[in-house]
Write a protein that holds these residues in place. Structure first.
Motif, PDB file in Angstrom:
ATOM      1  N   ASP A 190      59.971 -32.499 -37.657  1.00 24.60           N
ATOM      2  CA  ASP A 190      61.334 -32.520 -38.183  1.00 24.60           C
ATOM      3  C   ASP A 190      61.869 -31.128 -38.437  1.00 24.60           C
ATOM      4  O   ASP A 190      62.967 -30.972 -38.977  1.00 24.60           O
ATOM      5  N   GLY A 191      61.088 -30.095 -38.124  1.00 24.22           N
ATOM      6  CA  GLY A 191      61.573 -28.733 -38.289  1.00 24.22           C
ATOM      7  C   GLY A 191      61.350 -28.164 -39.657  1.00 24.22           C
ATOM      8  O   GLY A 191      61.769 -27.048 -39.935  1.00 24.22           O
ATOM      9  N   SER A 192      60.677 -28.866 -40.556  1.00 21.05           N
ATOM     10  CA  SER A 192      60.444 -28.359 -41.898  1.00 21.05           C
ATOM     11  C   SER A 192      59.124 -27.634 -41.957  1.00 21.05           C
ATOM     12  O   SER A 192      58.226 -27.867 -41.151  1.00 21.05           O
ATOM     13  N   ALA A 193      58.962 -26.739 -42.904  1.00 23.37           N
ATOM     14  CA  ALA A 193      57.721 -25.984 -43.053  1.00 23.37           C
ATOM     15  C   ALA A 193      56.609 -26.895 -43.521  1.00 23.37           C
ATOM     16  O   ALA A 193      56.834 -28.013 -43.958  1.00 23.37           O
ATOM     17  N   ASN A 194      55.403 -26.396 -43.440  1.00 19.29           N
ATOM     18  CA  ASN A 194      54.234 -27.177 -43.804  1.00 19.29           C
ATOM     19  C   ASN A 194      54.112 -27.239 -45.329  1.00 19.29           C
ATOM     20  O   ASN A 194      53.237 -26.629 -45.933  1.00 19.29           O
ATOM     21  N   VAL A 195      55.035 -27.983 -45.941  1.00 17.31           N
ATOM     22  CA  VAL A 195      55.084 -28.151 -47.394  1.00 17.31           C
ATOM     23  C   VAL A 195      55.010 -29.637 -47.687  1.00 17.31           C
ATOM     24  O   VAL A 195      55.634 -30.450 -47.003  1.00 17.31           O
ATOM     25  N   SER A 196      54.238 -30.023 -48.705  1.00 18.27           N
ATOM     26  CA  SER A 196      54.113 -31.429 -49.039  1.00 18.27           C
ATOM     27  C   SER A 196      55.437 -31.974 -49.558  1.00 18.27           C
ATOM     28  O   SER A 196      56.289 -31.233 -50.046  1.00 18.27           O
ATOM     29  N   LEU A 197      55.583 -33.287 -49.444  1.00 15.85           N
ATOM     30  CA  LEU A 197      56.805 -33.919 -49.944  1.00 15.85           C
ATOM     31  C   LEU A 197      56.926 -33.781 -51.454  1.00 15.85           C
ATOM     32  O   LEU A 197      58.024 -33.805 -51.997  1.00 15.85           O
ATOM     33  N   GLY A 198      55.768 -33.655 -52.136  1.00 14.00           N
ATOM     34  CA  GLY A 198      55.824 -33.473 -53.580  1.00 14.00           C
ATOM     35  C   GLY A 198      56.466 -32.164 -53.987  1.00 14.00           C
ATOM     36  O   GLY A 198      57.027 -32.058 -55.072  1.00 14.00           O
ATOM     37  N   GLY A 199      56.395 -31.161 -53.113  1.00 13.12           N
ATOM     38  CA  GLY A 199      57.015 -29.881 -53.422  1.00 13.12           C
ATOM     39  C   GLY A 199      58.415 -29.742 -52.887  1.00 13.12           C
ATOM     40  O   GLY A 199      59.030 -28.681 -53.036  1.00 13.12           O
ATOM     41  N   ALA A 200      58.921 -30.783 -52.226  1.00 11.69           N
ATOM     42  CA  ALA A 200      60.276 -30.721 -51.683  1.00 11.69           C
ATOM     43  C   ALA A 200      61.295 -30.953 -52.789  1.00 11.69           C
ATOM     44  O   ALA A 200      60.991 -31.543 -53.823  1.00 11.69           O
ATOM     45  N   GLY A 201      62.509 -30.504 -52.555  1.00 11.02           N
ATOM     46  CA  GLY A 201      63.564 -30.672 -53.547  1.00 11.02           C
ATOM     47  C   GLY A 201      63.631 -29.506 -54.501  1.00 11.02           C
ATOM     48  O   GLY A 201      62.760 -28.629 -54.546  1.00 11.02           O
ATOM     49  N   ASP A 202      64.699 -29.497 -55.278  1.00 10.28           N
ATOM     50  CA  ASP A 202      64.866 -28.400 -56.227  1.00 10.28           C
ATOM     51  C   ASP A 202      64.062 -28.674 -57.491  1.00 10.28           C
ATOM     52  O   ASP A 202      63.361 -29.682 -57.619  1.00 10.28           O
ATOM     53  N   MET A 203      64.176 -27.763 -58.447  1.00 11.31           N
ATOM     54  CA  MET A 203      63.387 -27.866 -59.663  1.00 11.31           C
ATOM     55  C   MET A 203      63.725 -29.122 -60.464  1.00 11.31           C
ATOM     56  O   MET A 203      62.838 -29.793 -61.001  1.00 11.31           O
ATOM     57  N   ALA A 204      65.009 -29.466 -60.538  1.00 12.79           N
ATOM     58  CA  ALA A 204      65.420 -30.640 -61.318  1.00 12.79           C
ATOM     59  C   ALA A 204      64.806 -31.915 -60.755  1.00 12.79           C
ATOM     60  O   ALA A 204      64.351 -32.790 -61.511  1.00 12.79           O
ATOM     61  N   GLN A 205      64.760 -32.047 -59.437  1.00 10.76           N
ATOM     62  CA  GLN A 205      64.181 -33.238 -58.822  1.00 10.76           C
ATOM     63  C   GLN A 205      62.686 -33.317 -59.064  1.00 10.76           C
ATOM     64  O   GLN A 205      62.143 -34.402 -59.328  1.00 10.76           O
ATOM     65  N   GLN A 206      61.996 -32.201 -58.962  1.00  5.16           N
ATOM     66  CA  GLN A 206      60.556 -32.213 -59.204  1.00  5.16           C
ATOM     67  C   GLN A 206      60.238 -32.527 -60.662  1.00  5.16           C
ATOM     68  O   GLN A 206      59.302 -33.280 -60.959  1.00  5.16           O
ATOM     69  N   LEU A 207      61.012 -31.982 -61.575  1.00  3.19           N
ATOM     70  CA  LEU A 207      60.798 -32.286 -62.989  1.00  3.19           C
ATOM     71  C   LEU A 207      61.098 -33.744 -63.293  1.00  3.19           C
ATOM     72  O   LEU A 207      60.417 -34.372 -64.113  1.00  3.19           O
ATOM     73  N   THR A 208      62.116 -34.296 -62.655  1.00  2.40           N
ATOM     74  CA  THR A 208      62.437 -35.710 -62.858  1.00  2.40           C
ATOM     75  C   THR A 208      61.268 -36.591 -62.460  1.00  2.40           C
ATOM     76  O   THR A 208      60.924 -37.556 -63.148  1.00  2.40           O
ATOM     77  N   ARG A 209      60.622 -36.253 -61.349  1.00  2.00           N
ATOM     78  CA  ARG A 209      59.507 -37.066 -60.866  1.00  2.00           C
ATOM     79  C   ARG A 209      58.312 -37.012 -61.813  1.00  2.00           C
ATOM     80  O   ARG A 209      57.751 -38.057 -62.172  1.00  2.00           O
ATOM     81  N   VAL A 210      57.920 -35.827 -62.227  1.00  2.00           N
ATOM     82  CA  VAL A 210      56.730 -35.723 -63.084  1.00  2.00           C
ATOM     83  C   VAL A 210      57.016 -36.260 -64.489  1.00  2.00           C
ATOM     84  O   VAL A 210      56.144 -36.870 -65.114  1.00  2.00           O
TER      85      VAL A 210
END
Length: 258
Positions: free
Chosen positions: A117-137
């Motif tokens: 899909d053209g994205s870097a080798n980053v896990s889906l858990g690290g995708a999104g901005d800080m607010a989205q990651q904090l919302t998930r955890v």
């Protein structure tokens, strides 16, 4: 005293099915009262601990000082796991950003790690901005805390729902057993019918006596759980708003607008 003894003896005087129903009702009553007493003590303590621990967080000067201060008040571990989860996610995100910045000059070699899909080798858990990651955890940590609060509620709901029917089963079986006994004796009058049937009806009253406290306990304790859950959700939203601004603030300080 004699009346109580007569009721207990009437409940457990019968065949194996009658005694099994009486024993099941007694077991459900003991279990529900244990849960009611334990949950009342637990939730009353949790209400005060939640308020004191959140106040300790906002009075702390830094995140490093906030977590030990909260642990001293949060005896049930309901609030401080949210802070620890958010703090861990914040550290992980900032560490990944620092590593990406150091490896920016090797961007040509990173092409080999690009997915379809053209994205870097980053896990889906690290995708999104800080607010989205904090919302998930924070959502995961909040669900874990709410599960602690709701422990035992299923038992109370189950007892309140099935205890009347268990008592009714004992009554129906007792009436059937009494009528067959009367029919085999060959003597039918009010005296011979009223006694056995009245003893069988005690099982219905016993089922209601088991179910009513369980239903009341479920509803009252559920209000305590809802109150604490609302406080935790509000604190999680405030914590996410606070920490999601931290990277932006740091970037603004590092790169001031000319």
């Amino acid at each position: 005293m004699n009346a109580d003894t007569n009721i207990l003896s009437a409940m457990f005087e019968g065949d194996a099915v009658h005694n099994a129903v009486a024993g099941l009702l007694l077991l459900m009553s003991v279990a529900s009262w244990v849960v009611i007493v334990w949950k009342t003590w637990l939730l009353q303590r949790a209400v005060g601990d939640t308020q004191r621990s959140t106040a300790a967080f906002w009075q702390a000067r830094s995140m490093a000082d906030a977590l030990p201060a909260m642990q001293a008040f949060d005896r049930e571990a309901l609030v401080w796991p949210l802070v620890r989860a958010a703090q861990t996610q914040l550290f992980t995100t900032q560490l990944n950003r620092a590593q990406n910045a150091q490896n920016a000059e090797h961007v040509v070699h990173a092409v080999h790690a690009v997915h379809g899909d053209g994205s870097a080798n980053v896990s889906l858990g690290g995708a999104g901005d800080m607010a989205q990651q904090l919302t998930r955890v924070l959502r995961d940590a909040l669900h874990a805390s709410v599960q602690k609060l709701q422990s035992g509620q299923v038992l109370l709901a189950t007892v309140g729902a099935i205890a009347p029917f268990v008592g009714l089963l004992g009554t129906v079986w007792g009436i059937y057993h009494a009528l067959t006994t009367i029919a085999s004796a060959g003597q039918v009058n009010i005296a011979t019918v009223a006694g056995p049937v009245g003893e069988a009806l005690i099982m219905t009253a016993a089922g209601l006596a088991v179910a009513i406290p369980a239903v009341l306990g479920y509803n009252i304790l559920g209000r305590f759980v809802g109150r604490i859950e609302a406080d935790l959700e509000g604190f999680a939203r405030d914590l996410r708003a606070l920490l999601s601004q931290t990277p932006k603030t740091s970037e603004t300080q590092e790169n001031p607008v000319p």
